[in-house]
Design an enzyme around this catalytic site. Structure first.
Site, PDB file in Angstrom:
ATOM      1  N   LYS A  34      -5.531  18.504 -31.751  1.00 36.46           N
ATOM      2  CA  LYS A  34      -6.854  18.819 -30.641  1.00 36.46           C
ATOM      3  C   LYS A  34      -6.218  18.029 -29.397  1.00 36.46           C
ATOM      4  CE  LYS A  34     -10.277  16.819 -31.855  1.00 36.46           C
ATOM      5  NZ  LYS A  34     -11.203  16.220 -30.627  1.00 36.46           N
ATOM      6  N   ASN A  35      -6.119  16.214 -29.822  1.00 31.11           N
ATOM      7  CA  ASN A  35      -6.748  15.535 -29.008  1.00 31.11           C
ATOM      8  C   ASN A  35      -5.207  15.556 -27.949  1.00 31.11           C
ATOM      9  OD1 ASN A  35      -8.763  15.298 -29.458  1.00 31.11           O
ATOM     10  ND2 ASN A  35      -8.506  13.117 -30.782  1.00 31.11           N
ATOM     11  N   CYS A 128     -22.045   9.668 -27.535  1.00 34.19           N
ATOM     12  CA  CYS A 128     -21.701  10.747 -28.686  1.00 34.19           C
ATOM     13  C   CYS A 128     -22.754   9.921 -30.057  1.00 34.19           C
ATOM     14  CB  CYS A 128     -20.582  11.534 -28.700  1.00 34.19           C
ATOM     15  SG  CYS A 128     -20.091  10.426 -29.524  1.00 34.19           S
ATOM     16  N   ARG A 133     -19.363   5.582 -24.983  1.00 34.15           N
ATOM     17  CA  ARG A 133     -18.770   6.092 -24.473  1.00 34.15           C
ATOM     18  C   ARG A 133     -18.566   5.878 -22.551  1.00 34.15           C
ATOM     19  NH1 ARG A 133     -16.354   9.611 -28.273  1.00 34.15           N
ATOM     20  NH2 ARG A 133     -14.405  10.271 -27.724  1.00 34.15           N
ATOM     21  N   ASP A 319     -10.181   7.695 -35.827  1.00 37.25           N
ATOM     22  CA  ASP A 319     -10.550   8.762 -36.716  1.00 37.25           C
ATOM     23  C   ASP A 319     -10.237   8.917 -37.656  1.00 37.25           C
ATOM     24  OD1 ASP A 319      -8.797  10.774 -33.303  1.00 37.25           O
ATOM     25  OD2 ASP A 319     -10.767   9.154 -33.552  1.00 37.25           O
ATOM     26  N   ARG A 411     -15.170  21.839 -34.325  1.00 34.13           N
ATOM     27  CA  ARG A 411     -14.529  20.852 -33.010  1.00 34.13           C
ATOM     28  C   ARG A 411     -13.055  20.664 -33.218  1.00 34.13           C
ATOM     29  NH1 ARG A 411     -17.129  15.956 -31.460  1.00 34.13           N
ATOM     30  NH2 ARG A 411     -15.313  16.355 -29.649  1.00 34.13           N
TER      31      ARG A 411
HETATM   32  C1  EPZ Z   1     -10.076   9.598 -27.314  1.00 34.70           C
HETATM   33  O1  EPZ Z   1     -11.292   9.788 -26.813  1.00 34.70           O
HETATM   34  C2  EPZ Z   1     -10.515  10.847 -28.736  1.00 34.70           C
HETATM   35  N1  EPZ Z   1     -10.709  11.808 -27.955  1.00 34.70           N
HETATM   36  C3  EPZ Z   1     -11.397   9.895 -29.632  1.00 34.70           C
HETATM   37  O2  EPZ Z   1     -11.005  10.892 -30.817  1.00 34.70           O
HETATM   38  C4  EPZ Z   1     -10.262   9.189 -30.214  1.00 34.70           C
HETATM   39  O3  EPZ Z   1     -11.207   8.413 -31.532  1.00 34.70           O
HETATM   40  C5  EPZ Z   1     -10.308   7.613 -29.268  1.00 34.70           C
HETATM   41  O4  EPZ Z   1      -9.367   8.365 -28.495  1.00 34.70           O
HETATM   42  C6  EPZ Z   1      -9.436   6.397 -30.094  1.00 34.70           C
HETATM   43  O5  EPZ Z   1      -7.893   7.089 -30.375  1.00 34.70           O
HETATM   44  C7  EPZ Z   1      -9.945  12.659 -27.424  1.00 34.70           C
HETATM   45  O6  EPZ Z   1      -8.327  12.611 -27.004  1.00 34.70           O
HETATM   46  C8  EPZ Z   1     -10.648  13.774 -26.513  1.00 34.70           C
HETATM   47  P1  EPZ Z   1     -11.192   5.877 -25.638  1.00 34.70           P
HETATM   48  P2  EPZ Z   1     -11.164   8.273 -25.507  1.00 34.70           P
HETATM   49  O7  EPZ Z   1     -11.517   5.825 -24.262  1.00 34.70           O
HETATM   50  O8  EPZ Z   1     -10.181   8.569 -24.774  1.00 34.70           O
HETATM   51  C9  EPZ Z   1     -13.853   2.075 -24.467  1.00 34.70           C
HETATM   52  C10 EPZ Z   1     -11.635  13.079 -32.424  1.00 34.70           C
HETATM   53  O9  EPZ Z   1     -12.572  12.558 -33.633  1.00 34.70           O
HETATM   54  N2  EPZ Z   1     -14.166   2.935 -23.184  1.00 34.70           N
HETATM   55  O10 EPZ Z   1      -9.491   5.039 -25.963  1.00 34.70           O
HETATM   56  O11 EPZ Z   1     -12.909   8.503 -25.484  1.00 34.70           O
HETATM   57  C11 EPZ Z   1     -14.424   3.373 -24.853  1.00 34.70           C
HETATM   58  O12 EPZ Z   1     -16.440   3.121 -25.420  1.00 34.70           O
HETATM   59  C12 EPZ Z   1     -12.201  11.518 -31.397  1.00 34.70           C
HETATM   60  O13 EPZ Z   1     -10.270  13.658 -32.714  1.00 34.70           O
HETATM   61  C13 EPZ Z   1     -14.359   2.093 -22.314  1.00 34.70           C
HETATM   62  O14 EPZ Z   1     -15.077   0.792 -22.506  1.00 34.70           O
HETATM   63  O15 EPZ Z   1     -11.431   6.614 -26.642  1.00 34.70           O
HETATM   64  C14 EPZ Z   1     -14.473   2.945 -26.763  1.00 34.70           C
HETATM   65  O16 EPZ Z   1     -15.306   1.845 -27.854  1.00 34.70           O
HETATM   66  C15 EPZ Z   1     -13.125  11.018 -31.131  1.00 34.70           C
HETATM   67  N3  EPZ Z   1     -14.455   2.153 -21.419  1.00 34.70           N
HETATM   68  C16 EPZ Z   1     -12.642   2.687 -26.560  1.00 34.70           C
HETATM   69  O17 EPZ Z   1     -12.392   1.808 -25.340  1.00 34.70           O
HETATM   70  C17 EPZ Z   1     -13.071   3.287 -19.879  1.00 34.70           C
HETATM   71  O18 EPZ Z   1     -13.349   3.752 -19.582  1.00 34.70           O
HETATM   72  C18 EPZ Z   1     -12.304   3.324 -27.041  1.00 34.70           C
HETATM   73  O19 EPZ Z   1     -12.457   4.693 -26.322  1.00 34.70           O
HETATM   74  C19 EPZ Z   1     -12.866   4.476 -21.507  1.00 34.70           C
HETATM   75  C20 EPZ Z   1     -13.049   3.841 -23.222  1.00 34.70           C
END
Ligand code: EPZ
Length: 456
Positions: A34-35, A128, A133, A319, A411
């Site tokens: 998915k991701n 969420c 996020r 995840d 999803r």
């Molecule tokens: C991706 O989300 C995945 N989603 C998530 O999968 C996954 O859990 C996550 O990466 C971590 O591996 C998709 O790829 C669509 P991040 P993403 O930006 O990109 C902080 C699932 O269940 N952060 O790596 O949103 C954030 O708050 C989903 O399939 C900032 O501070 O994750 C978090 O604590 C859930 N500033 C951490 O980084 C930013 O600008 C990880 O977020 C962006 C993120």
């Protein structure tokens, strides 16, 4: 009584009915990731030529992303798990709020639209259940590449400043190896002028899959999967055919379900090194694992408690934290689960405790004492991965469980219950005929009717 429910959602959603203490046996086919599929769909905006994406999972998140692209003027031909994507007639550079709001990954479109068309307007993605996020890493990186960004009434408005028609390469150091920010910035830099270096980049397999497809399209990206990624911008990107990698999170979920029931199953196709941290923890907790090419066979034995600490790839994936927690509830001895990626990803703990698990939660650390068994009951999942954890708990438990909140599950897991059914679990999807506020809901008994009810 339904635990974890907001009364309304309990009444009007479908549920999975699970007969507990099940055993899994056989081979399960793993779907496309998915991701990865979500970001590859976004990347198709970078070219006027045709993209053919294969092994695309049929999920509501994918359907939402397709709706968003079609709303921009993209033409998509759906050939089951294969999508033909044609972005040459894109007319709109703005994503509609009502479509973005339900799909955080749609925010990643901003980098592709900005670098291709010089401007982009994308609503702020909501927080969420698992956390706020934020998107600061995306914004800071795009500004470093030469974007002028203002946020007005919840809309992120970006355009290339200094009347130039291209972003310019630069050196970006992320504060956190954000998956989404790394993807946004790679796509933005792919058509920028000059070289971009992204330091402290995310190393997830989905990033590597994105870079592989972009390079097939003519991009010049080096060292994807390492902490420092180099992107030399090009003038134009072409079409290509690309097969989405197998979903490592779905694969890990099935391995955990087998370990939790002391079952033996084979999962395929998988890319074993995408699951290294999970395989190591399952072996440490007592399961036997054989790897053969793109297949993994697990032989579940008596499980003992082990500690996990989620971390960016190649660490233990956040995840799979909730599904692994469900496994630890019936492990012999104690375990400690530490969630370090998201601030609010322990919603499943209270529900597992209601089933009889012995867990003490202190902020994002769960201290678990394994119990003989847990009791089946009616529960509502609050996010995609906690729903999967509750299903694993239902399979482990004594008695029958009904798991609600399947809009989350659908999803990210393609045909989850039919895959479990084929492995020998007694599980079925029920569509509740409930009158609620005078409105009645259709009765559908068989899961094959399910596709008609998938969210748009
Ligand atoms: C991706 O989300 C995945 N989603 C998530 O999968 C996954 O859990 C996550 O990466 C971590 O591996 C998709 O790829 C669509 P991040 P993403 O930006 O990109 C902080 C699932 O269940 N952060 O790596 O949103 C954030 O708050 C989903 O399939 C900032 O501070 O994750 C978090 O604590 C859930 N500033 C951490 O980084 C930013 O600008 C990880 O977020 C962006 C993120």
């Amino acid at each position: 009584m339904v635990c974890g429910s907001k009364k309304k959602s309990y009444l009007k959603s479908q549920n999975l009915k699970i007969f507990g203490q099940g055993k899994l046996n056989g081979i399960v086919q793993i779907s496309g990731a998915k991701n990865s599929a979500l970001v590859l769909l976004t990347a198709s905006l970078l070219t006027n030529e045709r993209i053919i994406l294969e092994n695309v999972p049929r999920l509501t998140d994918i359907e939402k992303m397709r709706n968003i692209l079609e709303n921009l003027g993209v033409n998509l031909i759906d050939k089951n798990n294969k999508l033909e994507i044609d972005s040459k007639n894109i007319s709109i550079k703005e994503l509609p709020y009502e479509l973005v709001n339900g799909l955080r990954a749609s925010f990643f479109c901003i980098g592709a639209i900005l670098t291709k068309f010089g401007e982009a307007k994308v609503p702020l993605p909501g927080g969420c259940d698992i956390g706020s996020r934020p998107i600061d890493e995306h914004i800071n990186g795009l500004e470093a590449l030469g974007a002028e960004i203002i946020i007005e009434e919840g809309i992120v408005k970006a355009k290339i400043k200094r009347k130039k028609n291209k972003l310019h390469g630069t050196h970006i150091k992320l504060n956190f190896p954000s998956v989404g920010a790394t993807e946004t910035l790679i796509m933005a830099a792919s058509l920028a002028e000059g070289r971009t270096i992204i330091e402290n980049a995310a190393r997830e397999p989905e990033i590597q899959d994105l870079c592989q497809m972009l390079n097939k399209m003519g991009a010049r990206i080096y060292d994807a999967g390492k902490e420092k990624i180099i992107i030399d911008g090009v003038n134009k990107l072409g079409g290509c055919t690309h097969k989405v990698i197998p979903d490592r999170i779905e694969a890990g979920t099935f391995l955990i379900a087998a370990a939790a029931t002391s079952s033996s199953i084979t999962i395929s196709p998988v890319i074993p090194h995408h699951l290294e941290a999970v395989i190591n923890k399952l072996q440490e907790s007592g399961s036997k694992i054989n790897i053969k090419g793109n297949s993994i066979t697990i032989i579940g034995k008596e499980i003992k408690g082990v500690d996990i600490y989620t971390a960016p790839f190649p660490g233990f994936p956040t995840d799979l934290q909730a599904p692994f927690t469900a496994l630890m509830t019936i492990a012999k001895g104690e375990s400690k689960i530490t969630e370090t990626i998201f601030e609010n990803r322990m919603n499943h703990i209270n529900l597992l405790k209601k089933m009889g698990a012995s867990i003490k939660l202190n902020k994002n650390i769960a201290y678990i004492k394994g119990v003989q068994t847990i009791k089946g009951m009616d529960l509502v999942g609050s996010d995609l991965r906690s729903s999967a954890a509750l299903i694993i708990a239902g399979i482990i438990a004594e008695g029958i469980s009904k798991i609600y909140g399947l809009d989350h599950l659908d999803r990210g897991y393609e045909n989850f219950e039919s895959k479990l059914e084929k492995l020998g679990i007694k599980i079925s999807r029920e569509f509740n005929h409930k009158t609620f506020g005078g409105k009645s809901y259709k009765i559908e008994t068989k899961s094959e009717e399910m596709s008609k009810f998938r969210a748009a």
